[in-house]
Write an enzyme that holds these catalytic residues in place. Structure first.
Site, PDB file in Angstrom:
ATOM      1  N   ASP A  29       8.267 -16.310   0.167  1.00 21.22           N
ATOM      2  CA  ASP A  29       7.423 -15.480   1.022  1.00 21.22           C
ATOM      3  C   ASP A  29       8.317 -14.968   2.159  1.00 21.22           C
ATOM      4  O   ASP A  29       8.658 -15.720   3.070  1.00 21.22           O
ATOM      5  CB  ASP A  29       6.262 -16.340   1.533  1.00 21.22           C
ATOM      6  CG  ASP A  29       5.484 -15.656   2.658  1.00 21.22           C
ATOM      7  OD1 ASP A  29       5.896 -14.569   3.101  1.00 21.22           O
ATOM      8  OD2 ASP A  29       4.469 -16.234   3.089  1.00 21.22           O
ATOM      9  N   GLN A  84       8.017 -12.997   7.132  1.00 21.33           N
ATOM     10  CA  GLN A  84       8.595 -13.097   8.482  1.00 21.33           C
ATOM     11  C   GLN A  84      10.102 -12.885   8.490  1.00 21.33           C
ATOM     12  O   GLN A  84      10.693 -12.719   9.558  1.00 21.33           O
ATOM     13  CB  GLN A  84       8.286 -14.473   9.097  1.00 21.33           C
ATOM     14  CG  GLN A  84       6.817 -14.701   9.373  1.00 21.33           C
ATOM     15  CD  GLN A  84       6.261 -13.785  10.458  1.00 21.33           C
ATOM     16  OE1 GLN A  84       6.994 -13.269  11.298  1.00 21.33           O
ATOM     17  NE2 GLN A  84       4.960 -13.572  10.436  1.00 21.33           N
ATOM     18  N   LYS A 129       5.121  -5.622   9.064  1.00 23.90           N
ATOM     19  CA  LYS A 129       5.918  -6.487   9.947  1.00 23.90           C
ATOM     20  C   LYS A 129       7.324  -5.928  10.132  1.00 23.90           C
ATOM     21  O   LYS A 129       8.144  -6.478  10.857  1.00 23.90           O
ATOM     22  CB  LYS A 129       5.976  -7.903   9.377  1.00 23.90           C
ATOM     23  CG  LYS A 129       4.595  -8.565   9.296  1.00 23.90           C
ATOM     24  CD  LYS A 129       4.685 -10.038   9.104  1.00 23.90           C
ATOM     25  CE  LYS A 129       3.419 -10.667   8.602  1.00 23.90           C
ATOM     26  NZ  LYS A 129       2.395 -10.894   9.631  1.00 23.90           N
ATOM     27  N   CYS A 183      -2.872 -19.217  11.081  1.00 25.05           N
ATOM     28  CA  CYS A 183      -3.045 -19.363   9.625  1.00 25.05           C
ATOM     29  C   CYS A 183      -2.103 -20.416   9.046  1.00 25.05           C
ATOM     30  O   CYS A 183      -1.633 -20.276   7.906  1.00 25.05           O
ATOM     31  CB  CYS A 183      -2.875 -18.034   8.882  1.00 25.05           C
ATOM     32  SG  CYS A 183      -4.033 -16.788   9.390  1.00 25.05           S
TER      33      CYS A 183
HETATM   34  N1  7TS Z   1       3.256 -15.148   4.969  1.00 29.76           N
HETATM   35  C1  7TS Z   1       3.711 -15.297   6.209  1.00 29.76           C
HETATM   36  C2  7TS Z   1       4.881 -16.182   6.476  1.00 29.76           C
HETATM   37  C3  7TS Z   1       3.091 -14.584   7.245  1.00 29.76           C
HETATM   38  O1  7TS Z   1       3.545 -14.723   8.482  1.00 29.76           O
HETATM   39  C4  7TS Z   1       1.991 -13.743   6.963  1.00 29.76           C
HETATM   40  C5  7TS Z   1       1.243 -13.024   8.053  1.00 29.76           C
HETATM   41  C6  7TS Z   1       1.590 -13.611   5.639  1.00 29.76           C
HETATM   42  C7  7TS Z   1       2.232 -14.343   4.669  1.00 29.76           C
HETATM   43  C8  7TS Z   1       0.496 -12.682   5.226  1.00 29.76           C
HETATM   44  O2  7TS Z   1       0.927 -11.380   5.363  1.00 29.76           O
HETATM   45  P1  7TS Z   1      -0.072 -10.142   5.115  1.00 29.76           P
HETATM   46  O3  7TS Z   1       0.725  -8.950   5.531  1.00 29.76           O
HETATM   47  O4  7TS Z   1      -0.420 -10.149   3.673  1.00 29.76           O
HETATM   48  O5  7TS Z   1      -1.250 -10.412   5.989  1.00 29.76           O
HETATM   49  N2  7TS Z   1       1.357 -13.639   9.301  1.00 29.76           N
HETATM   50  C9  7TS Z   1       0.625 -13.377  10.399  1.00 29.76           C
HETATM   51  C10 7TS Z   1       0.846 -14.018  11.614  1.00 29.76           C
HETATM   52  O6  7TS Z   1       1.707 -14.879  11.801  1.00 29.76           O
HETATM   53  N3  7TS Z   1      -0.029 -13.560  12.530  1.00 29.76           N
HETATM   54  O7  7TS Z   1      -0.800 -12.623  11.931  1.00 29.76           O
HETATM   55  C11 7TS Z   1      -0.402 -12.504  10.616  1.00 29.76           C
END
Ligand code: 7TS
Length: 404
Positions: A198, A201, A224, A362
């Site tokens: 994943d 980040q 991001k 989360c």
């Molecule tokens: N994995 C990680 C490590 C993340 O930080 C996030 C979102 C996701 C998966 C999911 O990503 P999405 O674009 O599919 O939503 N993280 C965060 C956060 O840290 N604060 O808001 C969203």
């Protein structure tokens, strides 16, 4: 090095005020801000060549198709994937993980095991739990130490010939820990297991080399990385993507449809049913160009400066404790101040123009590990400054006085 004032000019939102104060945006781990070039790419698409793709002979459709496929190419080159069709557009990291997790239900046999880490975002836990419920497979967890680092020796003990897939984040969204993914991948491969990383980040801060890592699946979100929301990518090795069944059925993902039998399109279209998110995919490509122009080495070194500066200043505040103290971490600081609820801090410093995230981010298992309800999280991007960190620290001091 780059010119930080010049870079800030690229981001229109950084000029706004919040509650009468200049915006200090330290919630970059939740989503990044967007440079004007990315906003322009969206307006340009809708103003000048909006059309559906892969199906029209007309000029607009061809222009839109070319731009969409060029964006795929940019992603392939950026991450150094071997083949263009190994890049699947998704709506984001969550979608990419669900696509793989759902597909694996047809590949499992009795007794198969998965390994997850204690550092994961819920989106890299829940889809696999749902899969385990459907199939009877089991989930094993790599524990962490007090610094918020994976305990590698425990990971090695969990690996066996029953391990089907290991899924770990590249960087923790809550603690900032950069995980040793190359070592994790190599150990998994040694027992015949595959690995999904994943990268949600990691992608804003560094440039993963997919072939060098020899990773099996890698997922990320454009929003991001200075790109738009609603678009992301899944990289998968060709042979594995070919093994997975389609995630959704519909138009564009078929070779031939009859009521007796349907055959599926080749990669990547097999996984891109329906009209895709054309505009956002194109703007994602523009965001990747923007970041590469700045240079990931410059980004990482400047963000590390911000991290060191902020860490030192925060630790001068009495009663402040930082969670996530790995030497190998990115520009994310999670902390609490003794006897004060993180939410209260977040609400007060918002009044002073400072945006941070509060709560469990989360990652409830991380909160359980530290036995806390949540943290305040400040996450820095390359367009932030030391002056903003000073404003943030003063705001925290004020909040502390008001709440003590
Ligand atoms: N994995 C990680 C490590 C993340 O930080 C996030 C979102 C996701 C998966 C999911 O990503 P999405 O674009 O599919 O939503 N993280 C965060 C956060 O840290 N604060 O808001 C969203």
């Amino acid at each position: 090095m780059f010119d930080i004032q010049q870079i800030r000019e690229d981001f229109p939102i950084l000029k706004r005020t919040v509650n009468g104060k200049p915006l200090v945006y330290f919630d970059n781990a939740a989503t990044s801000q967007k440079p004007q070039v990315v906003i322009d790419a969206l307006v340009d698409y809708y103003s000048n060549y909006n059309a559906n793709i892969h199906r029209g002979v007309h000029t607009l459709s061809q222009e839109a198709t070319n731009a969409y496929e060029e964006a795929r190419k940019k992603i392939q080159v950026h991450f150094n994937a071997a083949k263009l069709y190994e890049i699947i557009f998704t709506s984001g990291t969550t979608h990419g993980i669900n696509l793989v997790a759902t597909g694996y239900s047809s590949l499992l046999k009795k007794g198969d095991e998965f390994i997850v880490s204690a550092l994961e975002h819920h989106s890299n836990i829940v889809p696999w739990q749902m899969l385990c419920e459907r199939t009877g497979a089991t989930l094993k967890v790599i524990p962490i130490n007090e610094h918020g680092e994976l305990i590698f020796s425990e990971y090695e003990k969990l690996l066996s010939n029953k391990t089907k897939l290991v899924f770990v984040n590249h960087i923790s969204n809550t603690l900032g820990t950069i995980n040793p993914i190359k070592e994790i991948i190599d150990k998994a491969h040694a027992v015949g297991a595959n690995v999904l990383i994943d990268g949600a980040q990691a992608c804003p801060h560094l440039k993963p080399d997919i072939q060098q890592l020899d990773v099996d699946f890698y997922v990320g979100s454009a929003h991001k990385m200075c790109g738009p929301t609603g678009i992301g990518f899944l990289y998968g090795k060709e042979e594995l993507l070919n093994l997975l069944p389609p995630y959704q059925g519909g138009g564009e993902m078929i070779k031939e449809v009859t009521f007796e039998k349907t055959t599926y399109a080749d990669l990547p279209h097999k996984f891109e049913a329906g009209t895709p998110n054309i505009a956002d995919a194109i703007a994602f490509g523009v965001a990747i160009d923007y970041l590469n122009e700045l240079g990931f080495e410059n980004i990482a070194s400047y963000e590390n400066e911000l991290l060191q500066y902020a860490t030192k200043k925060l630790l001068n505040i009495d009663g402040l404790k930082i969670y996530g103290t790995s030497k190998n971490k990115t520009s994310v600081i999670s902390f609490n101040i003794e006897n004060i609820h993180p939410y209260d801090i977040g609400a007060i410093i918002d009044k002073l123009g400072v945006a941070v995230r509060t709560g469990h981010h989360c990652t409830q298992p991380i909160m359980d590990f530290y036995k806390i309800p949540g943290t305040v999280r400040a996450s820095f991007a390359f367009y932030n400054t030391k002056e903003e960190i000073d404003i943030f620290v003063e705001a925290l001091k004020k909040a502390k006085i008001m709440l003590s």
